[in-house]
Motif scaffolding. Structure first.
Motif, PDB file in Angstrom:
ATOM      1  N   PRO A  49      27.969  91.935  49.994  1.00 10.93           N
ATOM      2  CA  PRO A  49      28.005  90.478  49.985  1.00 10.93           C
ATOM      3  C   PRO A  49      29.086  89.900  49.089  1.00 10.93           C
ATOM      4  O   PRO A  49      29.692  88.877  49.427  1.00 10.93           O
ATOM      5  CB  PRO A  49      26.603  90.101  49.487  1.00 10.93           C
ATOM      6  N   ALA A  50      29.327  90.518  47.946  1.00 13.12           N
ATOM      7  CA  ALA A  50      30.293  89.956  47.005  1.00 13.12           C
ATOM      8  C   ALA A  50      31.669  89.789  47.631  1.00 13.12           C
ATOM      9  O   ALA A  50      32.382  88.815  47.346  1.00 13.12           O
ATOM     10  CB  ALA A  50      30.381  90.837  45.758  1.00 13.12           C
ATOM     11  N   GLU A  51      32.065  90.728  48.492  1.00 20.40           N
ATOM     12  CA  GLU A  51      33.362  90.615  49.153  1.00 20.40           C
ATOM     13  C   GLU A  51      33.431  89.355  50.004  1.00 20.40           C
ATOM     14  O   GLU A  51      34.422  88.619  49.987  1.00 20.40           O
ATOM     15  CB  GLU A  51      33.590  91.814  50.060  1.00 20.40           C
ATOM     16  N   VAL A  52      32.376  89.136  50.771  1.00 22.79           N
ATOM     17  CA  VAL A  52      32.348  87.995  51.695  1.00 22.79           C
ATOM     18  C   VAL A  52      32.212  86.694  50.913  1.00 22.79           C
ATOM     19  O   VAL A  52      32.852  85.686  51.226  1.00 22.79           O
ATOM     20  CB  VAL A  52      31.199  88.157  52.711  1.00 22.79           C
ATOM     21  N   GLU A  53      31.371  86.706  49.881  1.00 18.91           N
ATOM     22  CA  GLU A  53      31.187  85.509  49.053  1.00 18.91           C
ATOM     23  C   GLU A  53      32.471  85.099  48.352  1.00 18.91           C
ATOM     24  O   GLU A  53      32.802  83.907  48.268  1.00 18.91           O
ATOM     25  CB  GLU A  53      30.070  85.760  48.040  1.00 18.91           C
ATOM     26  N   ASN A  54      33.213  86.080  47.861  1.00 11.04           N
ATOM     27  CA  ASN A  54      34.488  85.770  47.215  1.00 11.04           C
ATOM     28  C   ASN A  54      35.440  85.080  48.181  1.00 11.04           C
ATOM     29  O   ASN A  54      36.162  84.147  47.811  1.00 11.04           O
ATOM     30  CB  ASN A  54      35.143  87.051  46.681  1.00 11.04           C
ATOM     31  N   ALA A  55      35.452  85.548  49.433  1.00 13.63           N
ATOM     32  CA  ALA A  55      36.318  84.940  50.443  1.00 13.63           C
ATOM     33  C   ALA A  55      35.865  83.519  50.772  1.00 13.63           C
ATOM     34  O   ALA A  55      36.677  82.590  50.847  1.00 13.63           O
ATOM     35  CB  ALA A  55      36.335  85.801  51.699  1.00 13.63           C
ATOM     36  N   CYS A  71      34.225  81.455  48.919  1.00 14.67           N
ATOM     37  CA  CYS A  71      34.408  80.537  47.790  1.00 14.67           C
ATOM     38  C   CYS A  71      35.861  80.119  47.584  1.00 14.67           C
ATOM     39  O   CYS A  71      36.154  79.234  46.765  1.00 14.67           O
ATOM     40  CB  CYS A  71      33.847  81.150  46.508  1.00 14.67           C
ATOM     41  N   LYS A  72      36.780  80.724  48.321  1.00 12.94           N
ATOM     42  CA  LYS A  72      38.171  80.282  48.269  1.00 12.94           C
ATOM     43  C   LYS A  72      38.419  79.054  49.136  1.00 12.94           C
ATOM     44  O   LYS A  72      39.469  78.420  49.032  1.00 12.94           O
ATOM     45  CB  LYS A  72      39.097  81.438  48.698  1.00 12.94           C
ATOM     46  N   HIS A  73      37.447  78.738  49.998  1.00 10.82           N
ATOM     47  CA  HIS A  73      37.564  77.520  50.815  1.00 10.82           C
ATOM     48  C   HIS A  73      37.403  76.304  49.898  1.00 10.82           C
ATOM     49  O   HIS A  73      36.480  76.259  49.085  1.00 10.82           O
ATOM     50  CB  HIS A  73      36.486  77.508  51.898  1.00 10.82           C
ATOM     51  N   PRO A  74      38.270  75.328  49.999  1.00  9.13           N
ATOM     52  CA  PRO A  74      38.228  74.192  49.064  1.00  9.13           C
ATOM     53  C   PRO A  74      36.936  73.390  49.086  1.00  9.13           C
ATOM     54  O   PRO A  74      36.608  72.721  48.101  1.00  9.13           O
ATOM     55  CB  PRO A  74      39.415  73.328  49.505  1.00  9.13           C
ATOM     56  N   ALA A  75      36.170  73.470  50.175  1.00 13.10           N
ATOM     57  CA  ALA A  75      34.931  72.686  50.259  1.00 13.10           C
ATOM     58  C   ALA A  75      33.719  73.442  49.745  1.00 13.10           C
ATOM     59  O   ALA A  75      32.655  72.857  49.540  1.00 13.10           O
ATOM     60  CB  ALA A  75      34.681  72.257  51.709  1.00 13.10           C
ATOM     61  N   VAL A  76      33.851  74.752  49.505  1.00 16.60           N
ATOM     62  CA  VAL A  76      32.693  75.586  49.153  1.00 16.60           C
ATOM     63  C   VAL A  76      32.510  75.633  47.639  1.00 16.60           C
ATOM     64  O   VAL A  76      33.442  75.980  46.896  1.00 16.60           O
ATOM     65  CB  VAL A  76      32.851  77.005  49.726  1.00 16.60           C
ATOM     66  N   ALA A  77      31.298  75.319  47.207  1.00 13.36           N
ATOM     67  CA  ALA A  77      30.965  75.432  45.784  1.00 13.36           C
ATOM     68  C   ALA A  77      30.414  76.822  45.473  1.00 13.36           C
ATOM     69  O   ALA A  77      30.842  77.474  44.525  1.00 13.36           O
ATOM     70  CB  ALA A  77      29.952  74.363  45.396  1.00 13.36           C
ATOM     71  N   GLU A  78      29.432  77.256  46.260  1.00 12.10           N
ATOM     72  CA  GLU A  78      28.817  78.573  46.075  1.00 12.10           C
ATOM     73  C   GLU A  78      28.513  79.180  47.437  1.00 12.10           C
ATOM     74  O   GLU A  78      28.378  78.458  48.432  1.00 12.10           O
ATOM     75  CB  GLU A  78      27.512  78.470  45.293  1.00 12.10           C
ATOM     76  N   ALA A  79      28.365  80.491  47.440  1.00 10.74           N
ATOM     77  CA  ALA A  79      28.002  81.182  48.679  1.00 10.74           C
ATOM     78  C   ALA A  79      27.128  82.379  48.352  1.00 10.74           C
ATOM     79  O   ALA A  79      27.290  83.018  47.314  1.00 10.74           O
ATOM     80  CB  ALA A  79      29.245  81.621  49.439  1.00 10.74           C
ATOM     81  N   ALA A  80      26.193  82.658  49.235  1.00  8.87           N
ATOM     82  CA  ALA A  80      25.350  83.847  49.133  1.00  8.87           C
ATOM     83  C   ALA A  80      25.240  84.448  50.531  1.00  8.87           C
ATOM     84  O   ALA A  80      24.982  83.732  51.502  1.00  8.87           O
ATOM     85  CB  ALA A  80      23.973  83.509  48.594  1.00  8.87           C
ATOM     86  N   VAL A  81      25.454  85.742  50.630  1.00  6.14           N
ATOM     87  CA  VAL A  81      25.450  86.418  51.928  1.00  6.14           C
ATOM     88  C   VAL A  81      24.403  87.519  51.918  1.00  6.14           C
ATOM     89  O   VAL A  81      24.326  88.304  50.958  1.00  6.14           O
ATOM     90  CB  VAL A  81      26.841  86.996  52.250  1.00  6.14           C
ATOM     91  N   VAL A  82      23.592  87.571  52.969  1.00  4.14           N
ATOM     92  CA  VAL A  82      22.556  88.598  53.086  1.00  4.14           C
ATOM     93  C   VAL A  82      22.621  89.215  54.470  1.00  4.14           C
ATOM     94  O   VAL A  82      23.190  88.638  55.414  1.00  4.14           O
ATOM     95  CB  VAL A  82      21.141  88.020  52.840  1.00  4.14           C
ATOM     96  N   GLY A  83      22.023  90.391  54.604  1.00  2.00           N
ATOM     97  CA  GLY A  83      21.926  91.047  55.902  1.00  2.00           C
ATOM     98  C   GLY A  83      20.659  90.629  56.617  1.00  2.00           C
ATOM     99  O   GLY A  83      19.588  90.534  56.016  1.00  2.00           O
ATOM    100  N   ALA A  99      25.687  89.684  59.087  1.00  2.00           N
ATOM    101  CA  ALA A  99      25.823  88.924  57.837  1.00  2.00           C
ATOM    102  C   ALA A  99      25.500  87.458  58.071  1.00  2.00           C
ATOM    103  O   ALA A  99      26.016  86.837  59.001  1.00  2.00           O
ATOM    104  CB  ALA A  99      27.236  89.072  57.281  1.00  2.00           C
ATOM    105  N   HIS A 100      24.634  86.923  57.219  1.00  2.00           N
ATOM    106  CA  HIS A 100      24.239  85.513  57.270  1.00  2.00           C
ATOM    107  C   HIS A 100      24.663  84.868  55.951  1.00  2.00           C
ATOM    108  O   HIS A 100      24.303  85.350  54.871  1.00  2.00           O
ATOM    109  CB  HIS A 100      22.727  85.397  57.460  1.00  2.00           C
ATOM    110  N   ALA A 101      25.415  83.764  56.039  1.00  2.00           N
ATOM    111  CA  ALA A 101      25.942  83.110  54.840  1.00  2.00           C
ATOM    112  C   ALA A 101      25.195  81.811  54.535  1.00  2.00           C
ATOM    113  O   ALA A 101      25.010  80.973  55.424  1.00  2.00           O
ATOM    114  CB  ALA A 101      27.422  82.814  55.011  1.00  2.00           C
ATOM    115  N   PHE A 102      24.763  81.693  53.285  1.00  2.00           N
ATOM    116  CA  PHE A 102      24.223  80.437  52.762  1.00  2.00           C
ATOM    117  C   PHE A 102      25.332  79.811  51.906  1.00  2.00           C
ATOM    118  O   PHE A 102      25.902  80.485  51.036  1.00  2.00           O
ATOM    119  CB  PHE A 102      22.983  80.684  51.905  1.00  2.00           C
ATOM    120  N   VAL A 103      25.619  78.545  52.147  1.00  2.00           N
ATOM    121  CA  VAL A 103      26.754  77.906  51.490  1.00  2.00           C
ATOM    122  C   VAL A 103      26.350  76.549  50.917  1.00  2.00           C
ATOM    123  O   VAL A 103      25.666  75.763  51.587  1.00  2.00           O
ATOM    124  CB  VAL A 103      27.919  77.711  52.491  1.00  2.00           C
ATOM    125  N   THR A 104      26.745  76.288  49.673  1.00  2.00           N
ATOM    126  CA  THR A 104      26.634  74.934  49.118  1.00  2.00           C
ATOM    127  C   THR A 104      28.045  74.357  49.042  1.00  2.00           C
ATOM    128  O   THR A 104      29.020  75.088  48.811  1.00  2.00           O
ATOM    129  CB  THR A 104      26.008  74.929  47.718  1.00  2.00           C
TER     130      THR A 104
END
Length: 522
Positions: A426-432, A434-446, A456-461
């Motif tokens: 998940p950390a790899e995907v979350e790091n990517a 979070c580089k989007h200018p609109a994304v504050a945080e991200a969490a990815v789970v299987g 992969a399912h992404a939760f994004v704030t």
């Protein structure tokens, strides 16, 4: 067929070239190379590496798909003491850059399709002194020029079982893949144990024809290929897996044995018009990467009509450590929920968070002791010490042992997601994300996926005042990470749950998707 005198990858070709020089070693897209020719050409690679100043212990990269040339390079590196770093050709440019930079690769063999990426990155990679282009359309390509003028005679280098031979990159919990360094013994240890104990869970016959369908940048792919080469049989190599081509090769090349992940088997069975006749020559299918569903198992037994053997292992374990043999593949049997039992000579224990063994039937972390275990994580002594403890490999998988010694996987201690046999952290995907200018945080789970095992399912704030649609996020991360890592679903949420120390509560995020599943992994 078992040849105990073979103990390193440097031994394999000289032995078979002396024994059966005209025997076909590898076939790819109709091109066929004998053991004698593969031995000679890999000797030329070994000598060319030395002539270009690449010494024993140096790292050399390979960026491209499967071919006879990949194995020519692999054996050339093994004979000269050079460590091969196969790179997943599906990685994004930044990911390729990380592997080359982290490994300190001095030379890169690259297929023409990926040459632009390599050349763009080379100026910022001080260790990378040379790029050798491989163009399958031109016989006199960069590889031919690289070998030009070199002798086919053997080198004086003597490889030892404990010497490093490949460095495979596996996804990392910090978002940066780690280089797993494997020694020659990783490709011989399990074979030797099976022979020593007279167990035929992985056996070979002179008439066998092996299908290499998993790419060589995976431990399963390079390990499986080595088993076929060690046995001296014909290895039929797929450039990349497609179900249609796999079915065609099995039928037309008379394939008898292969290694696959369950999603590959499912895709082959879904091909229009497939029947038992297409797989008449198959005698054994080994599979791993994810469990097999009972429905798929029944379909495999009906159409493939051959023995099935499940393998469990990690890149760090040198591939397989646990096996569910053919005799345990009985639909409806509780054993079908097991990963299997340790190979003879491999030990397994289940420990709690303090490293203490737990009673039979109690869930804890699965630890294995195997002669094929990795040497280290490249340049990461602390991570190595945390994973290898007193000779035991801590797998990061949670499970338990039953009274008969069978291993059952219940969950993952690590956060890894396994998509069609590919590890995604998940950390790899979350790091990517979070580089989007609109994304504050991200969490990815299987989450469960019927075709690929997991997705992969992404939760994004989002940042205050910002907006982003799921498709926009998907297109954005596609430019930063490999396609197979890109989440298939995106959920915009107000807050991502964390514990008091700030760690993402992934288990809480996963619960809604896995509540009705027997296992918390797929």
């Amino acid at each position: 067929m078992y040849y105990p005198q073979l103990q390193t990858a440097a031994d394999t070709l000289p032995f078979h070239a002396g024994r059966v020089p005209e025997q076909a070693a590898i076939r790819c897209e109709g091109r066929e190379v004998t053991y004698g020719a593969l031995h000679r050409e890999s000797n030329r690679i070994a000598r060319a590496l030395r002539a270009h100043g690449v010494g024993a212990g140096a790292r050399v990269g390979y960026l491209g798909k499967e071919s006879e040339r990949y194995y020519e390079i692999f054996f050339g590196c093994a004979k000269s003491g050079v460590v091969l770093v196969p790179i997943n050709w599906r990685l994004a440019p930044d990911e390729v850059d990380h592997v080359l930079r982290d490994s300190g690769a001095e030379l890169l063999f690259v297929e023409r399709d990926h040459l632009d990426v390599a050349e763009q990155r080379q100026p910022n990679l001080p260790a990378l002194r040379q790029i050798v282009e491989i163009d399958r359309e031109r016989p006199e390509d960069g590889l031919a020029r690289f070998k030009d003028g070199t002798s086919t005679s053997d080198l004086d280098h003597v490889a030892r079982p404990e010497d490093p031979v490949v460095q495979l990159y596996t996804s990392g919990t910090t978002g940066l893949p780690k280089g797993v360094v494997l020694a020659h013994r990783s490709f011989f240890g399990i074979r030797d144990l099976l022979a020593e104990h007279g167990v035929d869970w992985l056996d070979w016959y002179p008439q066998d024809r092996s299908l290499i369908s998993i790419p060589g940048f995976h431990v399963a792919g390079i390990w499986w290929a080595m088993q076929g080469f060690n046995a001296g049989v014909l290895n039929v190599c797929m450039r990349m897996f497609t179900a249609h081509d796999a079915v065609t090769l099995i039928r037309e090349a008379g394939i008898t044995t292969t290694l696959a992940v369950p999603s590959m088997l499912q895709m082959m069975l879904a091909e229009n018009g497939v029947s038992r006749e297409d797989f008449a020559t198959l005698r054994m299918i080994n599979y791993g990467g994810s469990p097999i569903s009972e429905t798929l198992l029944q379909r495999c037994q009906e159409i493939f009509d051959c023995d099935l053997s499940q393998m469990y292992g990690l890149t760090e374990s040198g591939n397989c450590a646990i096996c569910l043999p053919p005799e345990d593949h009985v639909p409806g049997s509780p054993r079908m929920r097991a990963a299997g039992k340790p190979y003879p000579g491999v030990s397994v224990k289940i420990v709690d968070s303090a490293g203490r063994p737990v009673p039979t039937g109690e869930v804890g972390e699965i630890c294995v002791r195997t002669p094929a275990v990795m040497l280290e994580y490249w340049g990461l002594p602390e991570a190595t010490a945390k994973t290898l403890v007193d000779g035991w490999l801590h797998t990061g998988d949670a499970g338990y042992l039953d009274a008969d010694g069978y291993v059952y996987i219940a969950d993952r201690i690590k956060d890894v997601i396994i998509i069609a046999g590919e590890n995604v952290y998940p950390a790899e995907v979350e790091n990517a994300l979070c580089k989007h200018p609109a994304v504050a945080e991200a969490a990815v789970v299987g989450i469960p996926d019927q075709r690929w095992g997991e997705a992969a399912h992404a939760f994004v704030t989002l940042r205050p005042g910002s907006s982003a649609k799921p498709r926009e996020l998907m297109l954005f991360v596609r430019e930063l990470i490999a396609e197979f890592k890109v989440p298939t679903r995106y959920e915009i949420v107000d807050v991502i749950p964390r514990n008091p120390s700030g760690k993402i509560l992934r288990r809480k995020l996963r619960e809604q998707f896995w509540a009705d599943q027997d296992r918390k992994v797929n």
